[in-house]
Design a protein around this motif. Structure first.
Motif, PDB file in Angstrom:
ATOM      1  N   MET A  73       0.813  -1.216   0.000  1.00  0.00           N
ATOM      2  CA  MET A  73       0.000   0.000   0.000  1.00  0.00           C
ATOM      3  C   MET A  73       0.841   1.258   0.000  1.00  0.00           C
ATOM      4  O   MET A  73       0.334   2.352   0.240  1.00  0.00           O
ATOM      5  CB  MET A  73      -0.936   0.019   1.214  1.00  0.00           C
ATOM      6  N   SER A  74       2.138   1.131  -0.264  1.00  0.00           N
ATOM      7  CA  SER A  74       3.006   2.312  -0.271  1.00  0.00           C
ATOM      8  C   SER A  74       3.848   2.354  -1.530  1.00  0.00           C
ATOM      9  O   SER A  74       4.108   1.325  -2.164  1.00  0.00           O
ATOM     10  CB  SER A  74       3.916   2.325   0.962  1.00  0.00           C
ATOM     11  N   ARG A  75       4.271   3.572  -1.881  1.00  0.00           N
ATOM     12  CA  ARG A  75       5.133   3.783  -3.027  1.00  0.00           C
ATOM     13  C   ARG A  75       6.249   4.757  -2.638  1.00  0.00           C
ATOM     14  O   ARG A  75       6.042   5.664  -1.835  1.00  0.00           O
ATOM     15  CB  ARG A  75       4.346   4.386  -4.206  1.00  0.00           C
ATOM     16  N   GLU A  76       7.402   4.560  -3.245  1.00  0.00           N
ATOM     17  CA  GLU A  76       8.527   5.472  -3.050  1.00  0.00           C
ATOM     18  C   GLU A  76       9.058   5.845  -4.429  1.00  0.00           C
ATOM     19  O   GLU A  76       9.152   4.979  -5.309  1.00  0.00           O
ATOM     20  CB  GLU A  76       9.627   4.806  -2.228  1.00  0.00           C
ATOM     21  N   PHE A  77       9.402   7.123  -4.632  1.00  0.00           N
ATOM     22  CA  PHE A  77       9.809   7.576  -5.955  1.00  0.00           C
ATOM     23  C   PHE A  77      11.204   8.180  -5.925  1.00  0.00           C
ATOM     24  O   PHE A  77      11.592   8.839  -4.959  1.00  0.00           O
ATOM     25  CB  PHE A  77       8.811   8.613  -6.489  1.00  0.00           C
ATOM     26  N   ASP A  78      11.936   7.952  -7.025  1.00  0.00           N
ATOM     27  CA  ASP A  78      13.242   8.581  -7.171  1.00  0.00           C
ATOM     28  C   ASP A  78      13.255   9.600  -8.302  1.00  0.00           C
ATOM     29  O   ASP A  78      14.304  10.106  -8.686  1.00  0.00           O
ATOM     30  CB  ASP A  78      14.330   7.530  -7.407  1.00  0.00           C
ATOM     31  N   ASN A  79      12.043   9.900  -8.839  1.00  0.00           N
ATOM     32  CA  ASN A  79      11.940  10.942  -9.856  1.00  0.00           C
ATOM     33  C   ASN A  79      10.561  11.582  -9.791  1.00  0.00           C
ATOM     34  O   ASN A  79       9.574  10.952  -9.379  1.00  0.00           O
ATOM     35  CB  ASN A  79      12.221  10.390 -11.262  1.00  0.00           C
ATOM     36  N   VAL A  80      10.504  12.838 -10.173  1.00  0.00           N
ATOM     37  CA  VAL A  80       9.276  13.623 -10.074  1.00  0.00           C
ATOM     38  C   VAL A  80       8.202  13.113 -11.030  1.00  0.00           C
ATOM     39  O   VAL A  80       7.006  13.119 -10.709  1.00  0.00           O
ATOM     40  CB  VAL A  80       9.573  15.112 -10.352  1.00  0.00           C
ATOM     41  N   GLU A  81       8.591  12.665 -12.215  1.00  0.00           N
ATOM     42  CA  GLU A  81       7.628  12.252 -13.229  1.00  0.00           C
ATOM     43  C   GLU A  81       6.744  11.109 -12.730  1.00  0.00           C
ATOM     44  O   GLU A  81       5.512  11.150 -12.886  1.00  0.00           O
ATOM     45  CB  GLU A  81       8.352  11.839 -14.518  1.00  0.00           C
ATOM     46  N   ASP A  82       7.344  10.083 -12.140  1.00  0.00           N
ATOM     47  CA  ASP A  82       6.551   8.951 -11.648  1.00  0.00           C
ATOM     48  C   ASP A  82       5.683   9.364 -10.463  1.00  0.00           C
ATOM     49  O   ASP A  82       4.561   8.880 -10.296  1.00  0.00           O
ATOM     50  CB  ASP A  82       7.478   7.799 -11.235  1.00  0.00           C
ATOM     51  N   TRP A  83       6.221  10.258  -9.628  1.00  0.00           N
ATOM     52  CA  TRP A  83       5.459  10.764  -8.485  1.00  0.00           C
ATOM     53  C   TRP A  83       4.205  11.486  -8.978  1.00  0.00           C
ATOM     54  O   TRP A  83       3.090  11.246  -8.509  1.00  0.00           O
ATOM     55  CB  TRP A  83       6.344  11.694  -7.677  1.00  0.00           C
ATOM     56  N   ARG A  84       4.379  12.363  -9.947  1.00  0.00           N
ATOM     57  CA  ARG A  84       3.242  13.102 -10.492  1.00  0.00           C
ATOM     58  C   ARG A  84       2.258  12.181 -11.197  1.00  0.00           C
ATOM     59  O   ARG A  84       1.042  12.412 -11.170  1.00  0.00           O
ATOM     60  CB  ARG A  84       3.730  14.187 -11.453  1.00  0.00           C
ATOM     61  N   LYS A  85       2.758  11.142 -11.838  1.00  0.00           N
ATOM     62  CA  LYS A  85       1.872  10.197 -12.527  1.00  0.00           C
ATOM     63  C   LYS A  85       0.930   9.537 -11.533  1.00  0.00           C
ATOM     64  O   LYS A  85      -0.267   9.392 -11.793  1.00  0.00           O
ATOM     65  CB  LYS A  85       2.695   9.138 -13.258  1.00  0.00           C
ATOM     66  N   LEU A  86       1.457   9.142 -10.378  1.00  0.00           N
ATOM     67  CA  LEU A  86       0.590   8.523  -9.377  1.00  0.00           C
ATOM     68  C   LEU A  86      -0.424   9.512  -8.831  1.00  0.00           C
ATOM     69  O   LEU A  86      -1.613   9.200  -8.719  1.00  0.00           O
ATOM     70  CB  LEU A  86       1.413   7.953  -8.225  1.00  0.00           C
ATOM     71  N   THR A  87       0.035  10.726  -8.489  1.00  0.00           N
ATOM     72  CA  THR A  87      -0.904  11.694  -7.917  1.00  0.00           C
ATOM     73  C   THR A  87      -1.969  12.116  -8.925  1.00  0.00           C
ATOM     74  O   THR A  87      -3.060  12.544  -8.537  1.00  0.00           O
ATOM     75  CB  THR A  87      -0.170  12.934  -7.376  1.00  0.00           C
ATOM     76  N   ALA A  88      -1.673  11.982 -10.216  1.00  0.00           N
ATOM     77  CA  ALA A  88      -2.669  12.305 -11.230  1.00  0.00           C
ATOM     78  C   ALA A  88      -3.762  11.244 -11.311  1.00  0.00           C
ATOM     79  O   ALA A  88      -4.847  11.495 -11.847  1.00  0.00           O
ATOM     80  CB  ALA A  88      -1.999  12.452 -12.599  1.00  0.00           C
ATOM     81  N   GLU A  89      -3.502  10.063 -10.753  1.00  0.00           N
ATOM     82  CA  GLU A  89      -4.450   8.955 -10.854  1.00  0.00           C
ATOM     83  C   GLU A  89      -5.378   8.840  -9.652  1.00  0.00           C
ATOM     84  O   GLU A  89      -6.261   7.990  -9.631  1.00  0.00           O
ATOM     85  CB  GLU A  89      -3.670   7.640 -11.023  1.00  0.00           C
ATOM     86  N   VAL A  90      -5.185   9.699  -8.644  1.00  0.00           N
ATOM     87  CA  VAL A  90      -6.030   9.631  -7.454  1.00  0.00           C
ATOM     88  C   VAL A  90      -7.010  10.801  -7.429  1.00  0.00           C
ATOM     89  O   VAL A  90      -6.910  11.746  -8.214  1.00  0.00           O
ATOM     90  CB  VAL A  90      -5.172   9.629  -6.163  1.00  0.00           C
ATOM     91  N   ASP A  91      -7.981  10.726  -6.507  1.00  0.00           N
ATOM     92  CA  ASP A  91      -8.981  11.792  -6.369  1.00  0.00           C
ATOM     93  C   ASP A  91      -8.486  12.933  -5.493  1.00  0.00           C
ATOM     94  O   ASP A  91      -8.927  14.073  -5.631  1.00  0.00           O
ATOM     95  CB  ASP A  91     -10.269  11.235  -5.742  1.00  0.00           C
TER      96      ASP A  91
END
Length: 204
Positions: A73-91
């Motif tokens: 249930m957790s994610r860790e990111f080493d780049n901004v692009e993947d971080w933003r991709k996840l936040t774009a998929e949530v409400d």
């Protein structure tokens, strides 16, 4: 539409949803221990909604493990692009850290920052970001609501008109700063600054 208009309707609409997909960014460790209340709140929210934790430091992982949260249930990111991709998929993004809020807003996802210290307070005030103070969070938690997240959203301090005006004014001010050092602003941002400058002239 500017970010203010893009963010306004979804956040208001969330107050009518029963189940929300939310990205959660835990608060940093605080001398007062208030981070424990915020982080436990986030764990409790995953029992009522579809939550995914974004970990930023090792202590986040330890806190999740101690709370019995599945590592899946957790994610860790080493780049901004993947971080933003996840936040774009949530409400919604609910965060106890300012960078978690920036990632959500950059993805045009409704974002609420929980104010856990003066630094976050000053940044949230300066950028007019939707926020919750610790007193309000504690009141909602102590009320033992059947739907914590919806009750929290009812208490969010938000003015997207002020958010949008502030964003444009800061871009306008930056044009002078960049000119002084011989740099050019990104053209789309420069157009926003010019629009703000024109609105100031028309008001005067």
């Amino acid at each position: 539409h500017g970010p203010g208009q893009v963010l306004a309707y979804p956040l208001l609409n969330l107050r009518r949803q029963e189940r929300i997909k939310v990205a959660l960014v835990m608060a940093k460790t605080l001398p007062t221990g208030e981070d424990k209340m915020v982080n436990q709140l986030m764990v409790d929210l995953t029992k009522q909604h579809d939550g995914i934790f974004i970990t930023q430091v090792q202590s986040d992982k330890v806190a999740l493990a101690n709370s019995g949260v599945d590592a899946l249930m957790s994610r860790e990111f080493d780049n901004v692009e993947d971080w933003r991709k996840l936040t774009a998929e949530v409400d919604l993004v609910l965060t106890g850290r300012i960078h978690g809020g920036m990632a959500g807003i950059a993805s045009a996802t409704p974002t609420v920052v929980i104010i856990t210290d003066y630094r976050i307070q000053e940044l949230a005030d300066a950028m007019r970001i939707p926020r919750l103070d610790m007193t309000t969070v504690a009141q909602v938690v102590n009320a033992k609501s059947s739907n914590l997240l919806l009750d929290l959203l009812e208490e969010v301090e938000v003015d997207f008109g002020a958010f949008e005006r502030n964003r444009k004014e800061r871009l306008f001010n930056y044009t002078y700063i960049l000119q002084e050092v011989g740099l050019e602003m990104n053209p789309p941002l420069l157009e926003i600054a010019k629009e703000f400058a024109g609105s100031r002239v028309s008001v005067q």
